[in-house]
Motif scaffolding. Structure first.
Motif, PDB file in Angstrom:
ATOM      1  N   GLY A 199       0.828  -1.204   0.000  1.00  0.00           N
ATOM      2  CA  GLY A 199       0.000   0.000   0.000  1.00  0.00           C
ATOM      3  C   GLY A 199       0.856   1.245   0.000  1.00  0.00           C
ATOM      4  N   THR A 200       0.212   2.372  -0.276  1.00  0.00           N
ATOM      5  CA  THR A 200       0.931   3.642  -0.305  1.00  0.00           C
ATOM      6  C   THR A 200       0.228   4.654   0.609  1.00  0.00           C
ATOM      7  N   PRO A 201       0.986   5.557   1.239  1.00  0.00           N
ATOM      8  CA  PRO A 201       2.455   5.558   1.248  1.00  0.00           C
ATOM      9  C   PRO A 201       3.004   4.538   2.246  1.00  0.00           C
ATOM     10  N   THR A 202       4.122   3.944   1.891  1.00  0.00           N
ATOM     11  CA  THR A 202       4.868   3.068   2.807  1.00  0.00           C
ATOM     12  C   THR A 202       6.256   3.674   2.984  1.00  0.00           C
ATOM     13  N   ILE A 203       6.698   3.753   4.224  1.00  0.00           N
ATOM     14  CA  ILE A 203       7.950   4.440   4.560  1.00  0.00           C
ATOM     15  C   ILE A 203       8.976   3.445   5.099  1.00  0.00           C
ATOM     16  N   PHE A 204      10.198   3.591   4.618  1.00  0.00           N
ATOM     17  CA  PHE A 204      11.332   2.825   5.151  1.00  0.00           C
ATOM     18  C   PHE A 204      12.380   3.806   5.677  1.00  0.00           C
ATOM     19  N   VAL A 205      13.007   3.437   6.786  1.00  0.00           N
ATOM     20  CA  VAL A 205      14.059   4.240   7.398  1.00  0.00           C
ATOM     21  C   VAL A 205      15.313   3.381   7.485  1.00  0.00           C
ATOM     22  N   ASN A 206      16.329   3.733   6.704  1.00  0.00           N
ATOM     23  CA  ASN A 206      17.541   2.911   6.619  1.00  0.00           C
ATOM     24  C   ASN A 206      17.207   1.447   6.343  1.00  0.00           C
ATOM     25  N   GLY A 207      16.256   1.245   5.438  1.00  0.00           N
ATOM     26  CA  GLY A 207      15.890  -0.107   5.046  1.00  0.00           C
ATOM     27  C   GLY A 207      14.945  -0.811   5.987  1.00  0.00           C
ATOM     28  N   LYS A 208      14.531  -0.144   7.058  1.00  0.00           N
ATOM     29  CA  LYS A 208      13.607  -0.742   8.025  1.00  0.00           C
ATOM     30  C   LYS A 208      12.210  -0.162   7.838  1.00  0.00           C
ATOM     31  N   LEU A 209      11.219  -1.034   7.801  1.00  0.00           N
ATOM     32  CA  LEU A 209       9.849  -0.604   7.640  1.00  0.00           C
ATOM     33  C   LEU A 209       9.404   0.252   8.818  1.00  0.00           C
ATOM     34  N   PHE A 210       8.856   1.431   8.531  1.00  0.00           N
ATOM     35  CA  PHE A 210       8.319   2.279   9.587  1.00  0.00           C
ATOM     36  C   PHE A 210       6.909   1.821   9.923  1.00  0.00           C
ATOM     37  N   GLU A 211       6.700   1.446  11.174  1.00  0.00           N
ATOM     38  CA  GLU A 211       5.403   0.953  11.621  1.00  0.00           C
ATOM     39  C   GLU A 211       4.807   1.817  12.727  1.00  0.00           C
ATOM     40  N   GLY A 212       5.343   3.021  12.904  1.00  0.00           N
ATOM     41  CA  GLY A 212       4.830   3.913  13.932  1.00  0.00           C
ATOM     42  C   GLY A 212       3.494   4.521  13.566  1.00  0.00           C
ATOM     43  N   GLN A 213       2.966   5.331  14.490  1.00  0.00           N
ATOM     44  CA  GLN A 213       1.633   5.900  14.320  1.00  0.00           C
ATOM     45  C   GLN A 213       1.634   7.357  13.868  1.00  0.00           C
ATOM     46  N   ASP A 214       2.697   8.085  14.181  1.00  0.00           N
ATOM     47  CA  ASP A 214       2.679   9.508  13.857  1.00  0.00           C
ATOM     48  C   ASP A 214       4.094  10.010  13.602  1.00  0.00           C
ATOM     49  N   MET A 215       4.223  11.326  13.381  1.00  0.00           N
ATOM     50  CA  MET A 215       5.508  11.912  13.052  1.00  0.00           C
ATOM     51  C   MET A 215       6.488  11.834  14.216  1.00  0.00           C
ATOM     52  N   ASN A 216       5.985  11.881  15.429  1.00  0.00           N
ATOM     53  CA  ASN A 216       6.884  11.743  16.580  1.00  0.00           C
ATOM     54  C   ASN A 216       7.578  10.388  16.563  1.00  0.00           C
ATOM     55  N   ASP A 217       6.831   9.350  16.188  1.00  0.00           N
ATOM     56  CA  ASP A 217       7.416   8.010  16.092  1.00  0.00           C
ATOM     57  C   ASP A 217       8.472   7.960  14.994  1.00  0.00           C
ATOM     58  N   LEU A 218       8.211   8.640  13.880  1.00  0.00           N
ATOM     59  CA  LEU A 218       9.184   8.651  12.789  1.00  0.00           C
ATOM     60  C   LEU A 218      10.455   9.383  13.206  1.00  0.00           C
ATOM     61  N   ILE A 219      10.295  10.520  13.858  1.00  0.00           N
ATOM     62  CA  ILE A 219      11.460  11.282  14.322  1.00  0.00           C
ATOM     63  C   ILE A 219      12.265  10.463  15.325  1.00  0.00           C
TER      64      ILE A 219
END
Length: 230
Positions: A199-219
């Motif tokens: 599905g889109t959008p799907t985010i990866f961080v250094n090759g790891k799937l981002f499974e957080g809930q919000d921008m704070n989790d991404l940061i």
């Protein structure tokens, strides 16, 4: 007047209806649980497993040597991608890209309709001819459009002419019409398949799937990856 007594048939019918309601409620709960399980496991990777991603020949923003690489797999016809671009990307830009913590890559996963494929191929043509600067300008104007707008060649050219010269736009059109970006889009889709993206959008961080809930989790995830890199 004497009140009429409820017949046994009415009582039996009410009990039957109640039983049916219970069955449907139980079925709904089971389906909900199954759906949640599928959503939680929609890819074969987890946030703890770094996948191999080839970042070469991909449009990006920020310092190429930043310790963290963020990848968005997106579709120009996806409402959630548009919302991510409008609401979340400005935070990523300010907090992570501009601070040098991360570079940001966009890879195509056209899944909505035929216009998704056209948008992907045309944007790749923009990148091929005009590089990162031209690509991101076009990327922004395309996501600013109503998702119901048809991606005709004329429309795509009009949007491109808003941010580049007419001569540059014609160069892009030639590449696009000659199918010069088919391989680039296919490469993105193949990578998405390998990573299990559904599905889109799907985010990866250094090759790891981002499974957080919000921008704070991404940061927080980027900060963790930065610490590991140091």
């Amino acid at each position: 007047m004497a009140k009429k007594k409820k017949s046994a048939g009415n009582t039996s019918g009410a009990a039957s209806k109640a039983s049916k309601v219970i069955v449907w409620v139980v079925l709904a709960i089971v389906l909900l649980v199954v759906a949640l399980v599928l959503i939680n496991n929609y890819t074969g990777s987890s946030s703890d497993e770094a996948q191999d991603i080839d970042y070469s020949s991909q449009p990006f923003l920020g310092d190429e040597n930043a310790p963290v690489k963020i990848v968005e797999f997106g579709d120009y016809k996806c409402i959630h991608c548009q919302e991510f671009h409008d609401n979340n990307f400005p935070v990523i830009d300010q907090e992570l890209i501009q601070t040098g913590k991360a570079s940001f890559y966009f890879m195509n996963m056209p899944i909505i309709n035929a216009d998704s494929e056209k948008g992907a191929k045309f944007s790749e043509a923009v990148y091929q001819v005009l590089g990162d600067d031209g690509f991101w300008k076009f990327h922004d104007v395309l996501f600013a459009e109503d998702l119901n707008t048809s991606f005709s060649d004329d429309f795509l050219m009009d949007k491109l002419r808003e941010v580049v010269s007419a001569e540059e736009a014609e160069e892009v059109l030639q590449v696009y019409q000659n199918n010069g970006t088919d391989d680039a889009v296919s490469t993105d889709k193949e990578l998405a398949d390998e990573l299990g993206v559904q599905g889109t959008p799907t985010i990866f961080v250094n090759g790891k799937l981002f499974e957080g809930q919000d921008m704070n989790d991404l940061i927080d995830m980027v900060d963790e990856e930065t610490q590991e890199a140091n």
